[in-house]
Design a protein around this motif. Sequence first.
Motif: not given
Length: 336
Positions: A82, A88-89, A91, A98, A100, A105, A111, A146-147, A150
């Motif tokens: 983080h 940027c993501a 999971a 996930p 985001l 970004w 990711m 978007t989620a 992934l």
Amino acid sequence: MGQFPLTLSRFITQKQAAHPGATGEFSGLLTQIGLVGKLIAQDLRRAGLINILGTTGEINVQGETVKKLDEIANETFLKVFHHSGLVCALASEEMEKPVLLPENWPQAKYMLLFDPLDGSSNTDCNMPLGAVFSVVKPERKDRMPTADELARKGTEQVAAGYLLYGSSTMLVYTVGQGVHGFTLEPGIGEYLLSHEQIRIPARGKVYGTNEGHYHKWTAGTKKYVDYLKVTDTATGRPYSGRYSGCLVGDVHRILLEGGIYLYPGELDKPEGKLRLLYEANPLAWVVEEAGGRASTGTMRILDVEAKQLHQRVPLIIGSANDVRDAEEFIQDRREP
């Protein structure tokens, strides 16, 4: 005086130098994965002394009881990445959805998908543990991913690997140019190159699987495992059984020494148990890059279409010739 072993950071820098367009973010990402390994290894060394064994009393998205160390390992990955600004993501096996990171970004180009602590049933008895990771890039550059983005095929990975916590801590990874292993030297806090360009033997002498599930397997899977136990000098049988309850530990043994690991589909659960995106895909790419093979029993793992984040898949992985034999039995194309 002998040459001092290459550190992980130095090795990555040397590889990066061969690519003039490299900007350093990817090198930073692998270094941060190494940091996660150091932090989790430190917790594991003291686990029995600081009340972090046992369960939290919660159930995760997989329907599994959450161990305290599962939660700690997951939080370690989240905190490190983080604040890194490199992804940027994120999971995880431990999270239904996930995370985001729009604040990263568009600078963050990657990711990260991960199983933060593989083999957590081993946590309370001082057995091997691991972590598995997969790195992919966003599909588009004009907007935040978007989620759903992934969920990608294994062939779209740009890096993959694992951390192994055993008698020593290791980081093993590939970026599509071979497989390299680094061992943590705790005295200096550095990962040192210990296994360069790992190659898996074409055939091995061991198999790893949970034979407590034998009665749940298809006829083809049963026939193959039975075949491995029959004495036949010409084919190097019988094989020896080796199963630790830690996917990373079992695959690592086979990566170095050859053989086969099976977590097959079952009669009432043909989709298998292991997760495609953050267990099967990264390990499959590592093993393939080392000259091995990874299959569902009917198709190549890396070609499986990814449809959802926590998708499950059967996994047959290891030496190329052993996996081909298993496929023939599972597909009913061969008899003992």
